[in-house]
Design a protein around this motif. Structure first.
Motif, mmCIF file in Angstrom:
data_model
loop_
_atom_site.group_PDB
_atom_site.id
_atom_site.type_symbol
_atom_site.label_atom_id
_atom_site.label_comp_id
_atom_site.label_asym_id
_atom_site.label_seq_id
_atom_site.Cartn_x
_atom_site.Cartn_y
_atom_site.Cartn_z
ATOM 1 N N UNK A 42 0.790 -1.219 0.000
ATOM 2 C CA UNK A 42 0.000 0.000 0.000
ATOM 3 C C UNK A 42 0.825 1.273 0.000
ATOM 4 N N UNK A 43 2.132 1.153 0.292
ATOM 5 C CA UNK A 43 2.988 2.337 0.311
ATOM 6 C C UNK A 43 3.259 2.800 -1.120
ATOM 7 N N UNK A 44 3.059 4.085 -1.369
ATOM 8 C CA UNK A 44 3.323 4.654 -2.682
ATOM 9 C C UNK A 44 4.745 5.208 -2.696
ATOM 10 N N UNK A 45 5.592 4.605 -3.532
ATOM 11 C CA UNK A 45 6.999 4.967 -3.601
ATOM 12 C C UNK A 45 7.367 5.197 -5.057
ATOM 13 N N UNK A 46 7.906 6.353 -5.381
ATOM 14 C CA UNK A 46 8.344 6.626 -6.750
ATOM 15 C C UNK A 46 9.537 5.737 -7.090
ATOM 16 N N UNK A 47 9.620 5.314 -8.343
ATOM 17 C CA UNK A 47 10.732 4.458 -8.766
ATOM 18 C C UNK A 47 12.028 5.258 -8.837
ATOM 19 N N UNK A 48 13.107 4.649 -8.383
ATOM 20 C CA UNK A 48 14.428 5.258 -8.503
ATOM 21 C C UNK A 48 15.033 4.936 -9.863
ATOM 22 N N UNK A 49 14.854 3.694 -10.335
ATOM 23 C CA UNK A 49 15.367 3.258 -11.633
ATOM 24 C C UNK A 49 14.196 2.980 -12.562
ATOM 25 N N UNK A 50 14.167 3.634 -13.696
ATOM 26 C CA UNK A 50 13.110 3.430 -14.683
ATOM 27 C C UNK A 50 13.633 2.553 -15.807
#
Length: 299
Positions: A217-225
């Protein structure tokens, strides 16, 4: 005085044997590495879906920080009141590993966030009250290490997480537990954290593989795309040769007690201190291994 096994450990014989098939035989694309997540889940008491493999502790720490900050910035940019919200704020401590402090300084210099580093007492411990006092309406993350890589003090992470949850609902809590694995119990349910870093080479696995626990449920932006690896959370081909023996053998070591235990650390401390005192050296201690997990730094 350093306890070098907290900086890194030699590869266990079981690990090197488990790696051999992946060099010449099992060389296929490792996109099915999610099965290995079950090994990590067993170590820290979480679901395999909550485990994302990374290349090192530094990447895991950076991802937790960057991901939390950029997720908030992304949600704020779509809000009509974003101009009134200010920059995302992070609370950490003055004794964190450079993987945390350097990342925060870099993001602050780029104008992406602000942060507050709370001090520690004479025993190297962080005050729950100090952490709560540092919270602001813009605080998106609290990042406090589980045990310190120099003096070994075990931080009151569970108490901090509970206090933060009450004072600032919605604020995430991250803990770098790289120095704790294999020495003290690390249970994400008991700790109440949203994010947790663990590193394979701290407990007998090869260097070059780590993981980040991300609570469901935690929303975390990606570091590596890039590709869709790690359930779309981290692009890049996983290092299957290291992943399989890493946590499988790590689980074996922890479950059978063959790795360093708290009692073993206490016995080692007693011997070292006794030998030092015979040489006329006197020094204080921050406590037994129930309060410490001493060692040196390396992520």
């Amino acid at each position: 005085m350093h306890r070098h096994y907290n900086a890194t450990t030699p590869i266990y014989p079981e690990v090197s044997e488990a790696m051999k098939p992946y060099i010449y035989e099992l060389f296929g694309n490792p996109s099915s590495v999610h099965a290995y997540g079950q090994q990590v889940a067993g170590l820290i008491n979480c679901s395999p879906d909550e485990v994302a493999f990374t290349s090192c502790g530094t990447e895991s720490d950076n991802w937790a920080l960057w991901g939390a900050v950029m997720a908030r910035r992304g949600s704020s940019s779509s809000s009509s009141s974003s101009s009134q919200q200010g920059l995302p704020h992070v609370v950490t401590s003055q004794i964190e590993h450079p993987a945390v402090t350097a990342c925060l300084r870099s993001m602050a210099e780029q104008g992406l966030c602000t942060f507050t580093a709370v001090p520690v007492d004479s025993q190297g411990l962080i005050s729950v009250t100090d952490v709560v006092s540092a919270l602001t309406p813009n605080t998106v993350l609290v990042s406090i290490m589980h045990s310190n890589n120099e003096v070994g003090s075990l931080q009151p992470v569970a108490a901090i997480a509970a206090a933060v949850r009450q004072a600032a609902p919605g604020c995430l809590v991250h803990s770098d537990a790289a120095q704790s694995m294999g020495k003290v119990a690390v249970d994400v349910q008991q700790l109440g954290v949203d994010l947790l870093t663990l590193v394979g080479h701290k407990f007998g696995a090869p260097k070059g593989v780590a993981a980040l626990y991300i609570r469901q449920g935690v929303q975390l932006a990606n570091l590596l795309s890039g590709g869709s690896q790690e359930r779309g959370r981290r692009g890049g081909t996983e290092n299957a040769m290291r992943l399989h023996p890493d946590y499988a053998v790590g689980t074996l070591r922890l479950s059978t007690g063959r790795h360093t235990t708290a009692d073993g650390v206490d016995r080692a401390v007693t011997l070292i201190v006794g030998a030092a005192r015979k040489q006329g050296l006197e020094f204080g201690s921050s406590g037994s291994s129930s309060d410490t997990a001493n060692g040196t730094a390396a992520h």
